[in-house]
Design an enzyme around this catalytic site. Structure first.
Site, PDB file in Angstrom:
ATOM      1  N   GLY A  45      46.450  36.001  37.243  1.00 59.04           N
ATOM      2  CA  GLY A  45      46.934  36.297  38.574  1.00 59.04           C
ATOM      3  C   GLY A  45      45.766  35.817  39.444  1.00 59.04           C
ATOM      4  CD  GLN A  50      41.485  37.252  42.933  1.00 61.60           C
ATOM      5  OE1 GLN A  50      42.415  37.077  42.741  1.00 61.60           O
ATOM      6  NE2 GLN A  50      40.385  37.150  42.005  1.00 61.60           N
ATOM      7  CB  CYS A  92      38.651  40.683  38.348  1.00 61.56           C
ATOM      8  SG  CYS A  92      39.143  39.987  40.251  1.00 61.56           S
ATOM      9  CG  LEU A  93      40.358  34.542  37.887  1.00 68.01           C
ATOM     10  CD1 LEU A  93      41.331  33.653  38.364  1.00 68.01           C
ATOM     11  CD2 LEU A  93      39.741  34.056  36.498  1.00 68.01           C
ATOM     12  CG  HIS A 134      44.086  42.962  39.083  1.00 64.38           C
ATOM     13  ND1 HIS A 134      42.812  43.220  38.090  1.00 64.38           N
ATOM     14  CD2 HIS A 134      43.553  41.880  39.517  1.00 64.38           C
ATOM     15  CE1 HIS A 134      41.774  42.459  38.495  1.00 64.38           C
ATOM     16  NE2 HIS A 134      42.256  41.636  39.414  1.00 64.38           N
ATOM     17  CD  GLU A 135      46.105  39.415  40.943  1.00 62.78           C
ATOM     18  OE1 GLU A 135      45.471  38.756  42.020  1.00 62.78           O
ATOM     19  OE2 GLU A 135      45.625  39.122  39.905  1.00 62.78           O
ATOM     20  CG  HIS A 138      42.516  40.866  44.158  1.00 63.57           C
ATOM     21  ND1 HIS A 138      41.187  40.942  44.168  1.00 63.57           N
ATOM     22  CD2 HIS A 138      42.683  40.729  42.979  1.00 63.57           C
ATOM     23  CE1 HIS A 138      40.473  40.864  43.254  1.00 63.57           C
ATOM     24  NE2 HIS A 138      41.599  40.526  42.416  1.00 63.57           N
TER      25      HIS A 138
HETATM   26 NI    NI Z   1      41.150  39.955  40.423  1.00 61.93          NI
END
Ligand code: NI
Length: 169
Positions: A45, A50, A92-93, A134-135, A138
């Site tokens: 995701g 991000q 998480c990226l 999760h997204e 963000h």
């Molecule tokens: Ni993330």
């Protein structure tokens, strides 16, 4: 085009993202870039903040491109239903190298617009439910770290600060 992913410490990850008011060509290319960036990472995701864009848009794909029907694109998403609890390891990226068990709903229904501005509803269980929430977090300026217990969160933040001081973040 693959865009650079911003990391923990960047202000854009902490501000609530704004609603998309118009589906434009720029928005379409943002979405294409986000999909490409997510698959290249690879990740399940990616939310617009991000890649430094404070808009309510995210992409997700629990199959990371293996299932052609797995890709979710949502604009201005909101939760309409949630149920159950699951607790699984998650990363998480924007917080590379760290993972922790996070409590999430086991099933989630999210409503928003698709990439063409048409109403779109996505229902997810398991990993998809986890990725969707999760997204969504963000888009509200929140990270998975915020859902951890104080001490666990502190330990990770301390290690990130150490990496930042060493110029390795
Ligand atoms: Ni993330």
């Amino acid at each position: 085009m693959i865009r650079p992913i911003v990391r923990y410490g960047d202000d854009v990850l902490r501000q609530p993202a704004g609603d998309v008011v118009e589906i434009t060509a720029d928005l379409q290319s943002l979405i294409d870039d986000m999909i490409e960036t997510m698959y290249a990472a690879p990740g399940v995701g990616l939310a617009a903040p991000q890649v430094g864009v404070p808009l309510r848009v995210f992409v997700a794909d629990p199959s990371v491109g293996r299932n052609p029907d797995g890709l979710v694109v949502l604009v201005n998403p909101a939760v309409v239903e949630e149920e159950g609890v699951q607790s699984e390891e998650e990363g998480c990226l924007s917080v590379p190298g760290f993972a922790a068990k996070v409590r999430r709903p086991s099933r989630l229904v999210v409503r928003g617009l698709d990439r063409d501005g048409e109403p779109h509803e996505v229902e997810g269980a398991g990993l998809l439910a986890r990725a969707l929430q999760h997204e969504l977090d963000h888009l509200d300026g929140s990270l998975f770290l915020d859902r951890l217990r104080g001490l666990q969160r502190e330990l990770i933040v301390r290690r990130i600060h150490k990496l930042q001081r060493a110029g390795k973040w």
